[in-house]
Write an enzyme that holds these catalytic residues in place. Structure first.
Site, PDB file in Angstrom:
ATOM      1  CG  HIS A  62      -2.855  -8.889   7.852  1.00  0.00           C
ATOM      2  ND1 HIS A  62      -2.333  -7.213   8.643  1.00  0.00           N
ATOM      3  CD2 HIS A  62      -1.855  -8.792   7.406  1.00  0.00           C
ATOM      4  CE1 HIS A  62      -1.270  -7.092   8.921  1.00  0.00           C
ATOM      5  NE2 HIS A  62      -0.799  -7.821   8.052  1.00  0.00           N
ATOM      6  CD  GLU A  65      -6.237  -7.074   9.753  1.00  0.00           C
ATOM      7  OE1 GLU A  65      -5.753  -5.847   9.320  1.00  0.00           O
ATOM      8  OE2 GLU A  65      -5.050  -7.441  10.196  1.00  0.00           O
ATOM      9  CG  HIS A 160      -4.066  -3.249   9.050  1.00  0.00           C
ATOM     10  ND1 HIS A 160      -3.758  -4.301   8.467  1.00  0.00           N
ATOM     11  CD2 HIS A 160      -3.727  -1.639   9.017  1.00  0.00           C
ATOM     12  CE1 HIS A 160      -2.977  -3.655   8.086  1.00  0.00           C
ATOM     13  NE2 HIS A 160      -2.898  -2.020   7.626  1.00  0.00           N
ATOM     14  CD  GLU A 225      -4.364  -3.396  14.297  1.00  0.00           C
ATOM     15  OE1 GLU A 225      -5.502  -3.574  13.950  1.00  0.00           O
ATOM     16  OE2 GLU A 225      -3.239  -3.167  13.454  1.00  0.00           O
TER      17      GLU A 225
END
Length: 340
Positions: A62, A65, A160, A225
Site C-alpha cells: 500500500h 504506508e 505495513h 502493522e
C-alpha cells in the site's frame, strides 16, 4: 544505480523513476556483498559467504504506508555503503511504486487482495492492469528467490502501517496454517523483537502477500502493522526502533533482542464480515479503534442473506472499513486466546 542506493531515501527515488533499469547481473560491492536490481523496487542481496537463511522484506504494498518504505530504503543504503554487512540471502520489495508516487493506498485495486493467484480473478483493463501485472510479477520474484534457496530457512516479513487507530499500537497477522494452530516461543520472540504487541492467527486461506509465501513455500511469514500511516518525511523513525534493530540483527545473522514469549497477546479470527450487496448495513462507527470489543449478542452487521451477532463472550473488531466493493471484507472479528 549505486548513486541512488547510497543515500537513505535512494531506493524510494529509484523505484519511482519512470524507466527504472533492470539488471539481472550481479554487482559486487567492495565488502564482497553482491546486489542486483530485478525490477522497480525489487532488489536482491547476496552475502559474501553462503547462508542457509532466505529473508524477504516487503513493504509499500500500500503506497501510503510510508514508514516501512523509509526503513527499508535506509537499510539498503547502509548495505551499499558498507555500514552493515548482510550475512543472509535477502530480497527487498517495494510493492506498489505507482501508488507511492500519488501517496495513495493503491491506484485501482488493493494489491494485498491479489496474491496467491487472486490476480487471475480480474479482467484486465487499462485502469487495473498495473497492479494485476505487478502482483503476478512479485509472486514470481518471491518464487524464484525461495526456489533458489529451497533448503534454506525461509522468512517473509511484509511491513505495513495501519490507517485506523488501534488499541494495540502494533500487531501482526499470521496467515492461516492448518499444521500450526499456535505460534511457538521462537516465533513469538521474533514478533516481540519487532515491537509487536499482539498477533492475529487467521482461520482460513487469504489473498495476502504473506499468505502466498507461507502457503507456497512454507515460509514463516507475517503481515506486520508497525504503527500509523503518515506522509513521507513525517515519520519519526525512533517510533520504529524495535523493528529497525530487529531487522538489522536478522540481516546480519545476529541474535535478536530476547523477550518472554508470554508477553505476546494472541487472538484468533472467528469471522469475517463480508459485504454481499448494496443492502449491507454495518453497525460499528467508522471511527472505532482496531481491537474494540463488543458483548455477546451485539448486532455487528446484516445483509440480504445474513446477520452477524457476537457469538462469543467478547469479540473485537479489526480492520473495519465499510467502503469496500461488494464481495470484499468489511471487518474481521477476533477473540483473545489464553493459555490453559
Amino acid at each position: 544505480m549505486l548513486s541512488y542506493l547510497e543515500v537513505s531515501d535512494g531506493f524510494i527515488q529509484l523505484a519511482q523513476l519512470p524507466h527504472c533499469a533492470q539488471n539481472e547481473n550481479w554487482l559486487s560491492l567492495p565488502n564482497g556483498v553482491s546486489i542486483r536490481l530485478l525490477d522497480a523496487g525489487v532488489l536482491e542481496v547476496k552475502p559474501e559467504f553462503d547462508s542457509n537463511k532466505a529473508l524477504v522484506i516487503s513493504c509499500g504494498i500500500h503506497g501510503n504506508e510510508t514508514a516501512p518504505i523509509e526503513i527499508v530504503s535506509h537499510q539498503i543504503s547502509q548495505i551499499v555503503t558498507g555500514s552493515i554487512q548482510p550475512k543472509v540471502n535477502l530480497l527487498y520489495i517495494l510493492g506498489n511504486p505507482k501508488s507511492m508516487q500519488v501517496s495513495q493506498r493503491f491506484v485501482a485495486l488493493n494489491m494485498n487482495r491479489l496474491f496467491a493467484g487472486a490476480y487471475k480473478n480480474y479482467t484486465l483493463n487499462e485502469e487495473n492492469e498495473y497492479e494485476i501485472r505487478r502482483a503476478e510479477q512479485l509472486e514470481k520474484y518471491v518464487s524464484d528467490f525461495f526456489t533458489t534457496h529451497s533448503t534454506s530457512e525461509k522468512v517473509h516479513l511484509d511491513l505495513h502501517t495501519a490507517i485506523k487507530p488501534s488499541y494495540h499500537k502494533t500487531f501482526a497477522i499470521r496467515p492461516f496454517n492448518p499444521q500450526k494452530k499456535r505460534l511457538d516461543d521462537n516465533s513469538k520472540r521474533l514478533l516481540l523483537a519487532m515491537g509487536i504487541e499482539a498477533v492475529l492467527l487467521h482461520n482460513k486461506p487469504s489473498t495476502t502477500f504473506s499468505y502466498y509465501s507461507s502457503e507456497s513455500f512454507e515460509a514463516e511469514a507475517y503481515t506486520l502493522e508497525l504503527g500509523k500511516v503518515k506522509r513521507f518525511g513525517e515519520n519519526n523513525l525512533k517510533d520504529f526502533s524495535y523493528a529497525i534493530r530487529c531487522l538489522d540483527a536478522l540481516i546480519q545473522a545476529n541474535d535478536i533482542a530476547h523477550f518472554d514469549a508470554k508477553e505476546l497477546i494472541e487472538y484468533k479470527v472467528v469471522a469475517e464480515i463480508i459485504r454481499n450487496s448494496e443492502e449491507f448495513k454495518f453497525y460499528i462507527h467508522e471511527s472505532v479503534e482496531n481491537f474494540t470489543s463488543f458483548p455477546q449478542g451485539y448486532l455487528i452487521a446484516e445483509d440480504f442473506d445474513y446477520n452477524y451477532r457476537v457469538a462469543f463472550e467478547r469479540e473485537a473488531v479489526v480492520f473495519p472499513n465499510v467502503n469496500v466493493p461488494i464481495g470484499q471484507r468489511v471487518a474481521v472479528m477476533v477473540t483473545r486466546l489464553r493459555d490453559d
